[in-house]
Each structure stands twice: as structure tokens, then as C-alpha cells.
Design a protein around this motif. Sequence first.
Motif, PDB file in Angstrom:
ATOM      1  N   PHE A 187       1.327   1.240  -3.499  1.00  0.00           N
ATOM      2  CA  PHE A 187       1.047   0.818  -5.329  1.00  0.00           C
ATOM      3  C   PHE A 187      -0.787   1.165  -4.458  1.00  0.00           C
ATOM      4  N   PRO A 188      -1.223   2.600  -3.675  1.00  0.00           N
ATOM      5  CA  PRO A 188      -2.024   2.760  -2.512  1.00  0.00           C
ATOM      6  C   PRO A 188      -2.998   2.417  -3.535  1.00  0.00           C
ATOM      7  N   LYS A 189      -3.414   2.482  -4.409  1.00  0.00           N
ATOM      8  CA  LYS A 189      -4.996   2.441  -5.838  1.00  0.00           C
ATOM      9  C   LYS A 189      -5.048   1.407  -6.362  1.00  0.00           C
ATOM     10  N   LYS A 190      -3.477  -0.007  -5.626  1.00  0.00           N
ATOM     11  CA  LYS A 190      -3.547  -0.841  -6.871  1.00  0.00           C
ATOM     12  C   LYS A 190      -3.941  -1.928  -6.594  1.00  0.00           C
ATOM     13  N   GLN A 191      -5.117  -3.170  -6.819  1.00  0.00           N
ATOM     14  CA  GLN A 191      -5.282  -4.243  -5.687  1.00  0.00           C
ATOM     15  C   GLN A 191      -3.456  -5.369  -5.324  1.00  0.00           C
ATOM     16  N   CYS A 220       0.771  -1.177   0.205  1.00  0.00           N
ATOM     17  CA  CYS A 220       0.141   0.024   0.220  1.00  0.00           C
ATOM     18  C   CYS A 220       1.156   1.278  -0.082  1.00  0.00           C
TER      19      CYS A 220
END
Length: 594
Positions: A298-302, A295
Amino acid sequence: MNFKLNSMKKYKSLIGALSFLMMALPVFAQSTEDKQLNAFFKNYLEDCFRQQPFRATSLGDHRFDSQLDDVSPKARAGWLALVRQTLDELPKRVDYKKLSRDGQIDFEIFQQHLKTEIWETENLHSFEDDPRTYGNYISDSVYQLLSQSTLPKETNIANCIARMAQLPRIVAEAEKTLTHPPRPILETAILQNRGAIDFYENGIFLFAGDTPQLDRLKTAAASVVTMLTNYQNFLEGPLMARATGDWRLGRAKFDKKFELEMGAAITAGQNLAEAEAEFESVRRDMYDVARQLWCQYFPKKQLPPDDAEGERETVTQVINAVNQAHGQPEDLISDTRATVANIKAFIRQKNYVQLPDPDLCQIIEMPEFRRGNSLAYMDNAPPLDPDARSYYAVSPPPADWDAARVKSFLEEYNHYMLQILTIHEAYPGHYVQLAHAAQASSLIRRVYQSGAYVEGWAVYGEVTMLNEGYGDGDLRLRLMQLKFYLRAVANSILDYKIHCTQMTDEEVLKFLTQDAFQSDGEARLKLIRAKQSSVQLSTYFVGRMAHYRLHQQIEREMGDRFSMAAYHNAVIAPGSIPVKYLPELVRTRLGLPK
């Protein structure tokens, strides 16, 4: 310390016989039989050094610095005869049962090294099959005099000129003796000889500095350059045409060499099984850390699925993100110096281990003739000349690399990985440990070093420093430590499989890049290295497991009485001994039951 004055004193002391030199060193043996063993060993060294002056220089005895070995087959047969005779005479001249326990350990170490030297001479044939053997004489025999000898500079330069005059017979013997070297080994020898040419064209004058002998040095160096240029043509032409030798050692020889060199009471097959189990365990730890970092990057990536492919993808993407925090090629040396300062401050603050005083380690750019297989190495002071300088050598990316390769290199040795590398190579790793080993009271233990102990201590320090709080729990640093440790585990697996099976280059690269998360450039360098050595790549994992397990055992036994500093000082005090002796000697020093 007045370094020049100290050098003059060392010069005077080294002119005398080896026994006179040893009088100034700490006395180890106490019993009559221990003294007999020590005298017998010194006599052996005296004979050995007279046969092989370069070995004397490498160990720090400078009485023979103007001479070079006779490397003809007849002379080398004399080397082997001396070792055989010494092995035969040892139990006749020294009564093992009358030795102290420390003396018995020294006896066993000496005896094992003699056996190993005989086996390797009879089975490895380095003078016939490995052109790098001659490269050591060509470059290191002169470089060591300028970089590490504590004799006066003018004396060292005079000895360099004397040795350079003898290099033609070394090259002549190489051209006459080398038969069918393995191609990967020859390719590295070619690169290193180019570096040697550059050393004699440029580097030697940087080391020599201002000297009244400059004209003589230039004349001697110019002659060597001409000779090495012709030798380069031989390496690239006639020798390359017959470079058909097999670099694989084979299972039977690998198992025997592992037994002789490791000193760990474990077989090569047992070590492979243990390494394969540890490999999976470390990968799981890396995945746990990578998930926690996901996170942040890559805070917006699953997060990928937690199946095998998803775990590999998660770790790979996070590693790639961490890799972007790297310096520039021109800053690599200054970045390394800053890293050293921070690590040393932590060691002092935590009282982790006693640091050498004075600190004689210098951080330098790796000489070109020593490049080819690794980013960095520690070149410690010779054990018989402990006041000499030690060098933490770091290699910037070569000037002929393209931008993509340079970028990959810098990413592999990012700011976090550079700290782990420095912990391993210098503080509290190789420099600290070997500086203490040079002060060991036993001459035998100063001369003979266990690779598993030395490399194991360095790998052990990587995880232990972080466990003690270095890096303040930064998960990026922990991920790089785990990645670096996974490399050590992978080394052991690769070492065995590449020499004992028909593992292909493609299989090696897939294993290192996909399973061990190494960059393509790092993996290709490791492939080259694995083809040029055997057993050595296993020392990292074998030694680490021995060190780490002993720490766990002693800490559990001592409970609240356990002191990290006392424990580490007890571990490094006996010298670089085979790890099978470590539990007994550490317990004795700490006053614990054996």
C-alpha cells in the motif's frame, strides 16, 4: 532397494510370532531387568493384538490382517481387563529399581499409557457416543492394507476381501450400541461415511490396480457399498434424531485428561495462562512485520493508527494482500511437491537434521473418507513396519464448494502458508521425526508416541527453519509463520475454553477470525474440530514451548560448541517421548551435565 523383494522378506518374517519379529529390530535392553521389561511388554502386545487385530495392523504387525476386532461390549470388557491386569502385574514382574535409567523411563511410559487407557475407556465411551469409532474399522482397516502394508499386493487384497466380509458385524454393533452421540460428531461421521461409500465404489480399485482377484474384490466391495448406504440412512435418520449428547468434556475431566496425555509437568490451567500471554506476544510480532510490509502493498495509503483497532486493521490488510499469491485447486498437489523439493534442499544445505534415507514419503490427494477437519495430515509408516510408505495427504477444496469458498480456501493456504504447512507436516516435521522414531531401539517408545512431542517438534521447526535462513528473510513468509504459530497458540486457548466454559460458537468464531486472523472457513473447520476432540489441540503449544526452551538452554550452555545438526539429531533419537524426559535424554546424548 528392490521393493518387491523386500516385501517378500517382510512377509515371511511377519508370519512368525511377535517375538520373532522383534528379533530383527535393534536391541534396546541390556540389563537383565531391562530385558524382563521388554519381554513383559512384548507379551502384552501379543495378547492385545490377538484381541484387536486392527490395532496390530495400525502398528505394522501384519499377522492378523485378515481379521477384525470383536467390538461387542463383552469383548471390549476383555480389552479393559487385560489392561488392568497388565498394570497390576507390571511392578510385580519388573523391579523398577533394577532397571537402567532408560529402562525406568520406558517403564514409566508403559505404565502411564495403561493408566490413560483405563481412564479414557471409563470416561469417554467412544463406542457408545462416537460413530467415527466404527468408521475407522469401516474404512481404515481396509485402506491401510492397500496403502501401507509391505506384504505382497495379492496378499493384501486377499486380506482386504476377508476383512470386508466382517464389516457387517461392525455396522450391526454400531447400530445396536450407539446411543446419543453429540450432533457435531455425528455430522462428521456422516460425511466420512459418504467418503467410505465412494472409496468402496471407486478408490479401492485405484489402490488395488490390476489383479487376478478383481472380480472377487468387486463383488465384496459392492456388498459393502449396499451395507454402507443402509448405514448412511441409519446415521442420518434414527441416530440423528437422538443426537443429543454433550460434546463438552467439562473442566474436571479435561484437567485429568490433560495430565494423563500431555506428559509435560504442567497443568491445564498453567498452560492456559501461558498460552494467553504468548498469544499477545505473537500478535505484537505480527504487527511489527505487517508494518514493514505495509508500504510494499500500500505505497500510497497511510498506515492505520497504532491503537488496538489500527493494529488489527494493519495486520488484516497485509495478510489479505499476501493471501492473493496462491495457486489453483488443480495445482495444489504439484505445488506441494515443488515446495517439498525446495525445503529438502535447504535442510541438506544447512545440515539442519538428518533426513531419512531412503525417503519413503509420498504426496497424495487426501482420501475423501478422511476429509472433514483439516487441509493436510501426515500418515507415517507404522512403527513396526518402518519400510512401509508414509503419506503427506493434501485435501483440495471439495467439488461442491462455491467460488467464494474456494477462493477463501486458496487464500488461506497461499504460496507462503503452503511452505509453513509442509515444514510442519513433512520436512523437517512429522515425516522426518516419526521416520527416525520408528528406528528407536526401545520397542515401548516405538509403539507409544507423545502427542505433545510430535506436534511440538513440528511447530518448533516452523520458526527454527526461518531463523536458520529458510526463505532468505522474506517477511511475507515470516508473517505466515507467525500466523500459523498464532493458530497453534489459539488452539490451546480454544481447547480449554470450549470444553471447560460455556464458550459459544459465536465467541469462538470471533476469537479465531478477529483475534487470530483466521479466515471464516478455517475458523469454522476449527470450531468443528474443537467439538470433536479434547486436549489434542493443546499439544501443539505445549510441545512447542518444551522444544523451543530446551533449544535455547542447550545452545546457551554449549556456546560455540553448539551444532544445530547434532542437537536436532539428539532430540529425535530417543523417539516420540513425553517432553518432560527430553532435557535429560538430550543432555546425555550430547555429553552435558543433567
